[in-house]
Design a protein around this motif. Sequence first.
Motif, PDB file in Angstrom:
ATOM      1  N   GLU A   1       0.793  -1.233   0.000  1.00 36.76           N
ATOM      2  CA  GLU A   1       0.000   0.000   0.000  1.00 36.76           C
ATOM      3  C   GLU A   1       0.824   1.282   0.000  1.00 36.76           C
ATOM      4  N   GLY A   2       2.121   1.149  -0.200  1.00 40.32           N
ATOM      5  CA  GLY A   2       2.952   2.353  -0.254  1.00 40.32           C
ATOM      6  C   GLY A   2       2.808   3.086  -1.577  1.00 40.32           C
ATOM      7  N   ASP A   3       3.433   4.280  -1.641  1.00 39.20           N
ATOM      8  CA  ASP A   3       3.341   5.114  -2.851  1.00 39.20           C
ATOM      9  C   ASP A   3       4.454   4.822  -3.858  1.00 39.20           C
ATOM     10  N   GLU A   4       5.427   3.991  -3.471  1.00 35.78           N
ATOM     11  CA  GLU A   4       6.563   3.742  -4.363  1.00 35.78           C
ATOM     12  C   GLU A   4       6.087   3.113  -5.682  1.00 35.78           C
ATOM     13  N   VAL A   5       6.683   3.595  -6.781  1.00 32.47           N
ATOM     14  CA  VAL A   5       6.308   3.104  -8.104  1.00 32.47           C
ATOM     15  C   VAL A   5       7.581   2.784  -8.890  1.00 32.47           C
ATOM     16  N   ASN A   6       7.574   1.647  -9.565  1.00 29.56           N
ATOM     17  CA  ASN A   6       8.690   1.260 -10.428  1.00 29.56           C
ATOM     18  C   ASN A   6       8.289   1.606 -11.873  1.00 29.56           C
ATOM     19  N   MET A   7       8.848   2.698 -12.398  1.00 29.91           N
ATOM     20  CA  MET A   7       8.432   3.175 -13.728  1.00 29.91           C
ATOM     21  C   MET A   7       8.857   2.231 -14.850  1.00 29.91           C
ATOM     22  N   THR A   8       9.989   1.575 -14.669  1.00 33.72           N
ATOM     23  CA  THR A   8      10.429   0.609 -15.688  1.00 33.72           C
ATOM     24  C   THR A   8       9.417  -0.531 -15.785  1.00 33.72           C
ATOM     25  N   LEU A   9       8.986  -0.998 -14.617  1.00 32.55           N
ATOM     26  CA  LEU A   9       7.972  -2.064 -14.561  1.00 32.55           C
ATOM     27  C   LEU A   9       6.647  -1.577 -15.137  1.00 32.55           C
ATOM     28  N   ALA A  10       6.282  -0.336 -14.816  1.00 32.66           N
ATOM     29  CA  ALA A  10       5.020   0.225 -15.336  1.00 32.66           C
ATOM     30  C   ALA A  10       5.020   0.223 -16.858  1.00 32.66           C
ATOM     31  N   LYS A  11       6.147   0.602 -17.465  1.00 33.95           N
ATOM     32  CA  LYS A  11       6.243   0.633 -18.933  1.00 33.95           C
ATOM     33  C   LYS A  11       6.161  -0.771 -19.523  1.00 33.95           C
ATOM     34  N   SER A  12       6.907  -1.701 -18.914  1.00 32.51           N
ATOM     35  CA  SER A  12       6.915  -3.065 -19.476  1.00 32.51           C
ATOM     36  C   SER A  12       5.551  -3.734 -19.296  1.00 32.51           C
ATOM     37  N   GLU A  13       4.879  -3.473 -18.158  1.00 35.21           N
ATOM     38  CA  GLU A  13       3.572  -4.111 -17.947  1.00 35.21           C
ATOM     39  C   GLU A  13       2.468  -3.428 -18.745  1.00 35.21           C
ATOM     40  N   ALA A  14       2.618  -2.129 -19.023  1.00 33.44           N
ATOM     41  CA  ALA A  14       1.667  -1.459 -19.922  1.00 33.44           C
ATOM     42  C   ALA A  14       1.750  -2.090 -21.315  1.00 33.44           C
ATOM     43  N   LYS A  15       2.976  -2.362 -21.760  1.00 34.18           N
ATOM     44  CA  LYS A  15       3.190  -3.011 -23.077  1.00 34.18           C
ATOM     45  C   LYS A  15       2.569  -4.408 -23.077  1.00 34.18           C
ATOM     46  N   LEU A  16       2.807  -5.129 -21.993  1.00 40.21           N
ATOM     47  CA  LEU A  16       2.256  -6.482 -21.855  1.00 40.21           C
ATOM     48  C   LEU A  16       0.719  -6.455 -21.926  1.00 40.21           C
ATOM     49  N   LEU A  17       0.105  -5.543 -21.156  1.00 40.52           N
ATOM     50  CA  LEU A  17      -1.362  -5.442 -21.140  1.00 40.52           C
ATOM     51  C   LEU A  17      -1.888  -5.087 -22.526  1.00 40.52           C
ATOM     52  N   HIS A  18      -1.201  -4.157 -23.199  1.00 42.18           N
ATOM     53  CA  HIS A  18      -1.652  -3.752 -24.533  1.00 42.18           C
ATOM     54  C   HIS A  18      -1.581  -4.917 -25.515  1.00 42.18           C
ATOM     55  N   GLU A  19      -0.514  -5.697 -25.436  1.00 46.18           N
ATOM     56  CA  GLU A  19      -0.369  -6.858 -26.332  1.00 46.18           C
ATOM     57  C   GLU A  19      -1.480  -7.869 -26.093  1.00 46.18           C
ATOM     58  N   LYS A  20      -1.742  -8.168 -24.824  1.00 45.11           N
ATOM     59  CA  LYS A  20      -2.761  -9.177 -24.496  1.00 45.11           C
ATOM     60  C   LYS A  20      -4.153  -8.706 -24.935  1.00 45.11           C
ATOM     61  N   ILE A  21      -4.444  -7.405 -24.691  1.00 34.59           N
ATOM     62  CA  ILE A  21      -5.768  -6.881 -25.046  1.00 34.59           C
ATOM     63  C   ILE A  21      -5.916  -6.811 -26.569  1.00 34.59           C
TER      64      ILE A  21
END
Length: 316
Positions: free
Chosen positions: A159-179
Amino acid sequence: MATLTVPATVPSVSEDCEQLRKAFSGWGTNEGLIIDILGHRNADQRKLILQAYAEAYGEDLLKALDKELSNDFERVILLWTLDPPQRDALLANEATKRWTSSNQVLMEIACTRSANQLLHARQAYHARYKKSLEEDVAQHTTGDFRKLLLPLVSSYRYEGDEVNMTLAKSEAKLLHEKISDKAYNDDDLIRVLATRSKAQINATLNHYKNEYGNDINKDLKADPKDEFLALLRATVKCLLLPEKYFEKVLRLAINKRGTDEGALTRVVTTRAEVDLKIIADEYQRRNSVPLDRAIVKDTHGDYEKMLLALAGHVEA
């Protein structure tokens, strides 16, 4: 922001118990007195009242209320008076026995509670039903619905605010591919939604929109009649914009021909101590009608009065 109003000076717990006992005695039930007390006490205060009432009178207050009240008013009072983890356990258990919008209720509990609130609901489920929420969800659901709901209800998100931007980019790509491939039930798509922190999912879906031009929920609308896609979209909304999700539940509950009292009662009782003010503001923005006025138009009697009390309506 909560809508619950608690008096500046709250009577003692024993006094509240005496007054509630008085509300049940004699020929009729004094529903107004029940609303005045229970409709203006927070979760900690209600818990103390439940304990003290049982000690003083050797009777479970919830059972006493069940005997004295009926219909929608009984339901709103009982759900409200329950300790929140107990309430979530009850709502989840009911959802595992119905086939209508029950999957949405399970997702709603899993995605709009904090990690600890969901954990406490699962513990309350153990104590109350002598089995786990997970096993009942697994038994009740099938196919893609089980594939999504089981990890959602089992989740304990960071529940913390920390965000991994590299992961966000790679998982956004993953989600887009699957959708794009219409692989809506893909293990990795579900893993991201069911396990990542809300802050991380927010970063991922912001990147998704910036990179690919659409909100993810727009891309998940490929087939408006597909119930699994509807549940996926609701999951995203619950995780990131719960006030918009709950506004839609209320809009559908109040604006249909005939009110869906079940959904109306659930939203008001579960959000009055959390964010019902924000939901009500969103409701007025979306519908050009204040929520309390919509409640007055669609409900009546003691049920209406209790809903208005919880919604912070001043005349209640």
